[in-house]
Motif scaffolding. Sequence first.
Motif, PDB file in Angstrom:
ATOM      1  N   ARG A   1     -12.808  55.839   0.694  1.00 52.36           N
ATOM      2  CA  ARG A   1     -13.519  55.167  -0.403  1.00 52.36           C
ATOM      3  C   ARG A   1     -13.340  53.648  -0.311  1.00 52.36           C
ATOM      4  O   ARG A   1     -14.282  52.883  -0.433  1.00 52.36           O
ATOM      5  N   ARG A   2     -12.119  53.220  -0.086  1.00 50.19           N
ATOM      6  CA  ARG A   2     -11.837  51.788   0.000  1.00 50.19           C
ATOM      7  C   ARG A   2     -12.582  51.159   1.186  1.00 50.19           C
ATOM      8  O   ARG A   2     -13.174  50.087   1.064  1.00 50.19           O
ATOM      9  N   THR A   3     -12.581  51.851   2.320  1.00 51.09           N
ATOM     10  CA  THR A   3     -13.302  51.355   3.497  1.00 51.09           C
ATOM     11  C   THR A   3     -14.793  51.266   3.219  1.00 51.09           C
ATOM     12  O   THR A   3     -15.451  50.285   3.587  1.00 51.09           O
ATOM     13  N   LEU A   4     -15.333  52.278   2.554  1.00 58.72           N
ATOM     14  CA  LEU A   4     -16.754  52.271   2.197  1.00 58.72           C
ATOM     15  C   LEU A   4     -17.084  51.044   1.351  1.00 58.72           C
ATOM     16  O   LEU A   4     -18.061  50.335   1.622  1.00 58.72           O
ATOM     17  N   ILE A   5     -16.270  50.778   0.346  1.00 62.39           N
ATOM     18  CA  ILE A   5     -16.504  49.629  -0.536  1.00 62.39           C
ATOM     19  C   ILE A   5     -16.408  48.322   0.239  1.00 62.39           C
ATOM     20  O   ILE A   5     -17.281  47.450   0.130  1.00 62.39           O
ATOM     21  N   GLU A   6     -15.350  48.159   1.025  1.00 63.34           N
ATOM     22  CA  GLU A   6     -15.157  46.907   1.760  1.00 63.34           C
ATOM     23  C   GLU A   6     -16.264  46.676   2.783  1.00 63.34           C
ATOM     24  O   GLU A   6     -16.743  45.550   2.950  1.00 63.34           O
ATOM     25  N   ASP A   7     -16.675  47.730   3.469  1.00 66.33           N
ATOM     26  CA  ASP A   7     -17.759  47.590   4.450  1.00 66.33           C
ATOM     27  C   ASP A   7     -19.090  47.304   3.767  1.00 66.33           C
ATOM     28  O   ASP A   7     -19.877  46.488   4.231  1.00 66.33           O
ATOM     29  N   TYR A   8     -19.330  47.988   2.664  1.00 67.12           N
ATOM     30  CA  TYR A   8     -20.585  47.801   1.933  1.00 67.12           C
ATOM     31  C   TYR A   8     -20.712  46.366   1.435  1.00 67.12           C
ATOM     32  O   TYR A   8     -21.780  45.771   1.504  1.00 67.12           O
ATOM     33  N   LEU A   9     -19.606  45.832   0.938  1.00 70.70           N
ATOM     34  CA  LEU A   9     -19.608  44.487   0.359  1.00 70.70           C
ATOM     35  C   LEU A   9     -19.169  43.442   1.380  1.00 70.70           C
ATOM     36  O   LEU A   9     -18.465  42.497   1.056  1.00 70.70           O
ATOM     37  N   SER A  10     -19.629  43.598   2.604  1.00 70.02           N
ATOM     38  CA  SER A  10     -19.282  42.671   3.677  1.00 70.02           C
ATOM     39  C   SER A  10     -20.454  41.735   3.992  1.00 70.02           C
ATOM     40  O   SER A  10     -21.610  42.033   3.682  1.00 70.02           O
ATOM     41  N   VAL A  11     -20.126  40.628   4.608  1.00 71.28           N
ATOM     42  CA  VAL A  11     -21.158  39.697   5.068  1.00 71.28           C
ATOM     43  C   VAL A  11     -22.050  40.378   6.100  1.00 71.28           C
ATOM     44  O   VAL A  11     -23.259  40.182   6.117  1.00 71.28           O
ATOM     45  N   TRP A  12     -21.447  41.218   6.951  1.00 72.58           N
ATOM     46  CA  TRP A  12     -22.248  41.926   7.958  1.00 72.58           C
ATOM     47  C   TRP A  12     -23.332  42.766   7.295  1.00 72.58           C
ATOM     48  O   TRP A  12     -24.493  42.711   7.680  1.00 72.58           O
ATOM     49  N   HIS A  13     -22.971  43.533   6.281  1.00 68.35           N
ATOM     50  CA  HIS A  13     -23.957  44.383   5.609  1.00 68.35           C
ATOM     51  C   HIS A  13     -25.005  43.533   4.906  1.00 68.35           C
ATOM     52  O   HIS A  13     -26.196  43.859   4.931  1.00 68.35           O
TER      53      HIS A  13
ATOM     54  N   LEU B   1     -19.884  36.429  -4.610  1.00 71.42           N
ATOM     55  CA  LEU B   1     -20.363  37.655  -5.248  1.00 71.42           C
ATOM     56  C   LEU B   1     -19.789  38.890  -4.559  1.00 71.42           C
ATOM     57  O   LEU B   1     -19.323  39.828  -5.225  1.00 71.42           O
ATOM     58  N   LEU B   2     -19.816  38.892  -3.235  1.00 76.71           N
ATOM     59  CA  LEU B   2     -19.263  40.020  -2.486  1.00 76.71           C
ATOM     60  C   LEU B   2     -17.776  40.179  -2.765  1.00 76.71           C
ATOM     61  O   LEU B   2     -17.281  41.283  -2.996  1.00 76.71           O
ATOM     62  N   GLN B   3     -17.044  39.050  -2.741  1.00 78.71           N
ATOM     63  CA  GLN B   3     -15.601  39.077  -2.989  1.00 78.71           C
ATOM     64  C   GLN B   3     -15.284  39.548  -4.404  1.00 78.71           C
ATOM     65  O   GLN B   3     -14.368  40.353  -4.606  1.00 78.71           O
TER      66      GLN B   3
END
Length: 198
Positions: A88-100, A175-177
């Motif tokens: 879950r944590r990885t999903l959130i961090e990846d979703y809210l990344s600059v890459w995404h 915003l992402l952070q």
Amino acid sequence: MGRVSQAQAQENRQRVVATASRMFREKGTAVSVADLMKAAGLTHGGFYKQFASKEDLVDEAIAHAFAEQAAHSAVALEEHDAEREAARRTLIEDYLSVWHRDHAGEGCPVSGFAADLGREPDQVARARHAYINGVRNRAARLATGDNDGMAQLCTMVGALVLARATRGNPISEELLQAARTALTGSGTGRPEPQQRTD
């Protein structure tokens, strides 16, 4: 020129659906059939041999995007040995990344199709089932205890849409952070992902 084999026709159709799924998430469903077919490396005339209408293609592209996302999420869960909180944590961090933020065409169909479906009521009726199921499945992957994941998904999608709209200004990363911190209790402790995020 000879007729295209049935296998080749099916391969061409899948290529168009995959291309449309990416382009619609990146540029919206207003992408023309001509531009779409060109990106897929096929002729414009071939479109109507494969699809009854562009609306039918939009439906398939949405279903394809969610199926692709589900397959990727299953792999991500395996990588965490079914440790739900880590996944879950990885999903959130990846979703809210600059890459995404910067790769909408390869990203989440929930955010990628939301604006177009909201503007096109006829298409919403046609694509509603696949989209709603996709939203529910994404929220379920975020669920914890009594929390069904809906509020977390709303926070993630909203932050991503705002970050894309403000790209190029420092507020985009802020915003992402802010959303990562709200959902995980901390900022990302991992490097930005270098590939797809869903």
